[in-house]
Design an enzyme around this catalytic site. Structure first.
Site, PDB file in Angstrom:
ATOM      1  N   CYS A 136       0.956  -1.188  -0.053  1.00 18.74           N
ATOM      2  CA  CYS A 136      -0.131   0.009  -0.025  1.00 18.74           C
ATOM      3  C   CYS A 136       0.840   1.353  -0.111  1.00 18.74           C
ATOM      4  O   CYS A 136       1.441   1.822   1.103  1.00 18.74           O
ATOM      5  CB  CYS A 136      -0.864   0.093   1.210  1.00 18.74           C
ATOM      6  SG  CYS A 136      -2.227   1.382   1.309  1.00 18.74           S
ATOM      7  N   CYS A 139      -0.425   4.216   2.106  1.00 17.46           N
ATOM      8  CA  CYS A 139      -0.316   3.997   3.616  1.00 17.46           C
ATOM      9  C   CYS A 139       1.184   4.061   3.807  1.00 17.46           C
ATOM     10  O   CYS A 139       1.498   4.790   4.833  1.00 17.46           O
ATOM     11  CB  CYS A 139      -0.762   2.587   3.885  1.00 17.46           C
ATOM     12  SG  CYS A 139      -1.899   1.763   3.139  1.00 17.46           S
ATOM     13  N   ASP A 140       2.170   3.541   3.349  1.00 15.11           N
ATOM     14  CA  ASP A 140       3.518   3.385   3.443  1.00 15.11           C
ATOM     15  C   ASP A 140       4.553   4.492   2.837  1.00 15.11           C
ATOM     16  O   ASP A 140       5.716   4.423   3.175  1.00 15.11           O
ATOM     17  CB  ASP A 140       4.042   2.031   3.559  1.00 15.11           C
ATOM     18  CG  ASP A 140       3.113   1.141   4.453  1.00 15.11           C
ATOM     19  OD1 ASP A 140       2.630   1.780   5.513  1.00 15.11           O
ATOM     20  OD2 ASP A 140       2.975   0.148   4.234  1.00 15.11           O
TER      21      ASP A 140
END
Ligand code: NDP
Length: 312
Positions: A136, A139-140
């Site tokens: 992701c 997200c990261d």
């Protein structure tokens, strides 16, 4: 003389399931939530969550799921650590069956079974998960700002994530296994125009390199046989997701890809009394906050449905 059917059963324990549980419990529906085999869902394999509103300092994924669970229980949700592996949803009273063979009857069912990222299947990918390997970018990606990264995949997700990463990282090495991309033309054009995305055609990942954290990736050109090592700090896998909806096949309307269909602007599936929230019906946004939003919608839809049926 059987026991009364439950008002609402929730299947799944990601942000969608727990948010549905909070709303359903506060509406006095005494929901029973079945966690499935990965309690907490995809956020349990994430480290810091920095994009969920209300956490200015971020929160660890597992902590957030623990908090959501506590909040759901505080209002009377019963959480059961069991897997549902079969359902019979067509009657007024829905039947769901746990893996251990227990049968549960309910007037309404909220499906929040989520989706799982598809992985390459390499040993190094598993070993370095959360140590530089992620599924992701939204997200990261932030953790790799200013550093070199690679992304594998050539669909719309991979393109979208490569573009996202290109705003954070000096170079995004995009590994495409064929000589063309599956993504829509417009997404491909954007990627190909972006100067700091370097596309490697006909390229497969042999191994992600690094002992305790990602330091590089070894790739092989499947036409020329050339092997190359690219130094990177982050390796992103964007080769699709698999919605966890197999048990609803033949019962609920779904896309060819397995994502459940629902009525526009609602969470109603094609079967009365059955609602869907979160990634099981969403291949586009796939965020904790959007899953939580649709979990709330599903609980409100279930509450209205039960009211109209005279059950509450
Ligand atoms: P897709 O299934 O569309 O694409 C998966 C990509 O991963 C393909 O390019 C595929 O390659 C590649 N791939 C699969 N397995 C491997 C492997 N083992 N090694 C290397 N590459 C591999 O998944 P997406 O998640 O991209 O998209 C899912 C759906 O969501 C699509 O319908 C898409 O259009 C939609 N979507 C829409 C968005 C939007 O409209 N903004 C954003 C994101 C997704 P190959 O082509 O060779 O099979």
């Amino acid at each position: 003389m059987g026991t009364e059917p439950l008002k609402t059963v929730i299947i799944g324990s990601g942000p969608a399931g727990y948010t549905a549980a909070i709303y359903a419990a506060r509406a006095n529906l005494s929901p029973v939530l079945y966690t499935g085999k990965e309690p907490g869902g995809q956020l349990m394999i994430t480290t810091d969550v920095e994009n969920f509103p209300g956490y200015p300092d971020g929160v660890m994924g597992p902590q957030m799921m623990e908090d959501l669970k506590k909040q759901a229980e505080r209002f009377g949700t019963t959480v059961k650590y069991e897997l549902i592996d079969r359902v019979d949803l067509l009657g007024d009273v829905k039947k769901i069956y746990t893996e251990s063979g227990e049968e549960i009857a309910a007037h309404s069912v909220i499906i929040s079974t989520g989706a799982s990222a598809r992985w390459l299947g390499l040993e190094s990918e598993q070993r370095l998960a959360n140590q530089g390997v992620s599924a992701c970018a939204v997200c990261d990606g932030f953790f790799y700002r200013g550093r070199e990264v690679a992304i594998v995949g050539a669909g719309d997700s991979a393109c979208e994530e490569a573009l996202y990463l290109s705003n954070l990282c000096p170079t995004v090495h995009m590994l495409v296994r064929r000589d063309e991309m599956r993504a829509s033309k417009i997404m491909q054009d954007r990627v190909l125009k972006q100067k700091n995305i370097k596309v490697y055609w006909n390229t497969e990942t042999e191994e992600i390199l690094g002992e305790t954290e990602v330091t590089g990736v070894r790739v092989r050109n499947n036409v020329t046989g050339e092997v190359l090592e690219i130094p990177i700090a982050g390796f992103f896998v964007a080769i699709g997701h698999i919605p966890n909806t197999k048990m609803f096949k033949g019962i609920l309307d779904m896309e060819e890809t397995g994502y459940l269909r629902h009525r526009p602007n609602s969470t109603h599936t094609n079967v009365e009394g059955v609602f869907v929230s979160g990634d099981a019906a969403d291949h586009v946004y796939r965020q904790a906050i959007t899953a939580a939003g649709t979990g709330c919608m599903a609980a409100l839809d279930a509450e209205r449905y039960l009211g109209e049926k005279g059950i509450i």
